[in-house]
Design a protein around this motif. Structure first.
Motif, PDB file in Angstrom:
ATOM      1  N   UNK A 207       0.497  -0.834  -0.342  1.00 41.15           N
ATOM      2  CA  UNK A 207       0.357   0.151  -0.334  1.00 41.15           C
ATOM      3  C   UNK A 207       0.908   1.340  -0.163  1.00 41.15           C
ATOM      4  N   UNK A 208       1.499   1.338   0.628  1.00 39.10           N
ATOM      5  CA  UNK A 208       2.574   2.678   0.927  1.00 39.10           C
ATOM      6  C   UNK A 208       3.621   3.018  -0.439  1.00 39.10           C
ATOM      7  N   UNK A 209       3.781   2.019  -0.951  1.00 39.69           N
ATOM      8  CA  UNK A 209       4.394   2.143  -2.721  1.00 39.69           C
ATOM      9  C   UNK A 209       3.549   1.990  -3.780  1.00 39.69           C
ATOM     10  N   UNK A 210       2.158   1.849  -3.799  1.00 39.06           N
ATOM     11  CA  UNK A 210       1.549   1.594  -4.439  1.00 39.06           C
ATOM     12  C   UNK A 210       1.122   3.263  -4.223  1.00 39.06           C
ATOM     13  N   UNK A 211       0.277   4.095  -3.250  1.00 37.65           N
ATOM     14  CA  UNK A 211       0.041   5.385  -2.844  1.00 37.65           C
ATOM     15  C   UNK A 211       1.372   5.864  -3.270  1.00 37.65           C
ATOM     16  N   UNK A 212       1.703   5.628  -2.979  1.00 36.02           N
ATOM     17  CA  UNK A 212       3.491   6.767  -3.134  1.00 36.02           C
ATOM     18  C   UNK A 212       3.468   7.113  -4.922  1.00 36.02           C
ATOM     19  N   UNK A 213       2.851   6.185  -5.899  1.00 39.33           N
ATOM     20  CA  UNK A 213       2.849   5.938  -7.427  1.00 39.33           C
ATOM     21  C   UNK A 213       1.600   7.160  -7.744  1.00 39.33           C
ATOM     22  N   UNK A 214       0.844   6.518  -7.072  1.00 42.92           N
ATOM     23  CA  UNK A 214      -0.817   7.391  -7.254  1.00 42.92           C
ATOM     24  C   UNK A 214      -0.362   8.686  -6.982  1.00 42.92           C
ATOM     25  N   UNK A 215       0.400   8.586  -5.974  1.00 40.86           N
ATOM     26  CA  UNK A 215       0.529  10.843  -5.117  1.00 40.86           C
ATOM     27  C   UNK A 215       0.866  11.395  -6.704  1.00 40.86           C
ATOM     28  N   UNK A 216       1.840  10.732  -7.656  1.00 40.25           N
ATOM     29  CA  UNK A 216       2.740  11.128  -8.252  1.00 40.25           C
ATOM     30  C   UNK A 216       1.887  11.580  -9.915  1.00 40.25           C
TER      31      UNK A 216
END
Length: 518
Positions: free
Chosen positions: A32-41
């Motif tokens: 989830x942390x990695x996925x949300x980091x990409x989503x934020x971009x």
């Protein structure tokens, strides 16, 4: 949203904007942390209502013959609809999201009747509005493999046949179009953020410099002036050329403005020194400098600086004042020494000749001094000018006894004195033994310059006195000759040649251009 790690954007730029069709998300980005980091971009809410995404959603609904279609992002707590048709809500809770399941697959998730699927049978979106029955969602996977959401179509009626092959293929193509659009927006967002950061860093750097720094257009309208301006002047940053008038000393304004306008018109370097008015009302000397930024041969903008040089300027003024005072005293010393020689030699015939020679030499030194002393009208003049001044006493009518030809070779301060001694000695010898010792004699001095900065200057001294008979030839080198050779060879790093003929004397002096200019 979470902050976007720099390595994510590096990966995007290296991999492109799409993930391979038919391949599930990368396990590396399913956390989830990695996925949300990409989503934020991607910018989240910045994408809501995007016209291109809305067009894709509307076409997906038509293609699949459904009343509803959406492009979704699955966030930490919500499902956000970036584009939608047939639905009013902008978000739904993540726990009720169909797309949260669809995004984890490698193929479209198709649910003919949600009431019969144990995962969704009790979902509020099934038991209540919008009464989902049929759902088909194609996963949206980022270029680096992170699951983001889905392109989905929804119907409130069950559809046992699901999607046709054409509809499934079309939905996959549209999902790729969504990802290309999202990739473009993300890359553009990253580029803009990078530019803003670089601009901010540049402004911070410019604000930290000790002097004033500015930028203007090609008309002299100022788009940026650093913080140092307000610190020094207490005024708001200037917008036009006229806004500089209050801070430039009235005596310096017209010339400074003229130089700046000339630089703007010609697209050339601008340099000027003027006095800047500070917040306390005091003026300090500054040096202004600006260079044009040229595109296709034309200046389009200017970058400039204003640097405090007050201390150096005042030190220079003090040194000039001291130099002028010393120069004045040296001239007085020449006059006093000449007067003392005249007084001491008066009535003493045995030293009269020596006294005259000594007085003439001092006069020659005084003439040379005029070429090096500060603020002199002769300072920085030419070798031909020095020769004319030195030889004038031997040619009272001008042009009868002497001819001086050649280019105007400028002489430096250090070269003036040895040059004066050299030609004074030649003229004195000529008056005693050579062409100037008889009425018919003539001296021709020619200066030639090879035109190279590291080249050589040649001076020829030709005495013609055949009616008077040959000049006295000196077999041995006396004091005067040694003085000549020392001045030419030791002080000016040149060469000295002398030859006698039946009708006079020829002297050839060759000097490095640098020795003359210093």
């Amino acid at each position: 949203m979470a902050k976007v790690p720099p390595q994510i954007m590096d990966m995007v730029k290296s991999k492109g904007s799409t993930w391979p069709i038919g391949e599930g998300p990368s396990q590396q980005f399913c956390g989830e942390e990695e996925r949300l980091s990409v989503l934020a971009s991607y910018g989240g809410t910045e994408l809501v209502g995007d016209a291109e995404l809305r067009g894709i959603a509307e076409f997906a609904a038509k293609l699949c013959a459904t009343p509803m279609a959406m492009v979704t992002f699955v966030e930490k707590d919500h499902q956000r609809f970036l584009a939608r048709t047939g639905l009013d809500a902008e978000t739904t809770p993540r726990r009720t999201s169909f797309c949260a399941h669809a995004m984890l697959g490698s193929e479209p998730m198709v649910i003919p009747d949600a009431r019969e699927d144990e995962r969704f049978a009790n979902n509020p979106l099934v038991t209540g509005e919008p009464n989902i029955r049929f759902y088909a969602g194609h996963p949206l996977i980022s270029a680096e493999g992170a699951p983001l959401g889905a392109l989905c179509v929804i119907d409130s009626e069950p559809r046992s046949e699901g999607l046709s092959d054409l509809q499934q293929e079309g939905l996959a193509v549209l999902a790729q179009a969504v990802m290309r659009r999202l990739g473009q927006r993300r890359l553009g967002r990253h580029v803009n953020a990078t530019l803003r950061q670089q601009e901010q860093e540049l402004r911070q750097m410019i604000d930290s410099v000790p002097g004033i720094a500015w930028r203007s257009d090609d008309k002299g309208n100022f788009s940026h002036v650093n913080a140092r301006w307000q610190e020094l002047t207490g005024l708001e940053p200037p917008k036009t050329k006229e806004d500089w008038r209050p801070v430039i000393h009235p005596e310096d304004w017209e010339q400074t403005l003229s130089l700046f306008l000339q630089a703007l018109e010609q697209g050339t370097l601008f340099e000027a020194e003027w006095r800047l008015k500070h917040t306390d009302g005091a003026y300090r000397w500054v040096q202004a400098r600006a260079v044009p930024i040229v595109e296709e041969g034309q200046p389009v903008s200017w970058f400039g600086t204003v640097t405090d040089v007050d201390k150096a300027h005042r030190i220079s003024e003090s040194r000039d004042l001291l130099a002028r005072e010393l120069s004045h005293r040296i001239k007085n010393i020449f006059a006093v020494v000449s007067g003392l020689i005249a007084i001491r030699s008066r009535g003493r015939e045995e030293v009269e000749g020596f006294a005259k020679e000594l007085t003439d030499t001092i006069r020659a030194l005084g003439t040379a001094h005029d070429y090096v002393r500060p603020m002199s009208e002769r300072r920085g003049e030419t070798l031909s000018g020095l020769l004319t001044d030195l030889l004038a006493p031997y040619d009272p009518k001008g042009g009868e006894r002497f001819t001086i030809t050649g280019p105007g070779v400028k002489i430096g301060a250090r070269a003036a004195t040895p040059l004066a001694l050299i030609f004074h000695e030649l003229a004195t010898n000529s008056a005693k033994y050579g062409a100037l010792s008889c009425a018919e004699g003539h001296v021709a001095v020619t200066v030639t310059d090879d035109g190279e900065a590291d080249g050589r200057i040649c001076v020829t001294w030709e005495e013609r006195a055949s009616p008077c008979g040959p000049g006295a030839q000196q077999e041995t080198e006396g004091f005067g000759s040694r003085l000549l050779r020392m001045a030419v060879e030791s002080q000016l790093n040149g060469s000295f040649e002398r030859s006698y003929s039946d009708d006079g004397l020829d002297v050839r002096i060759v000097l490095p251009h640098k020795s003359i200019a210093d």
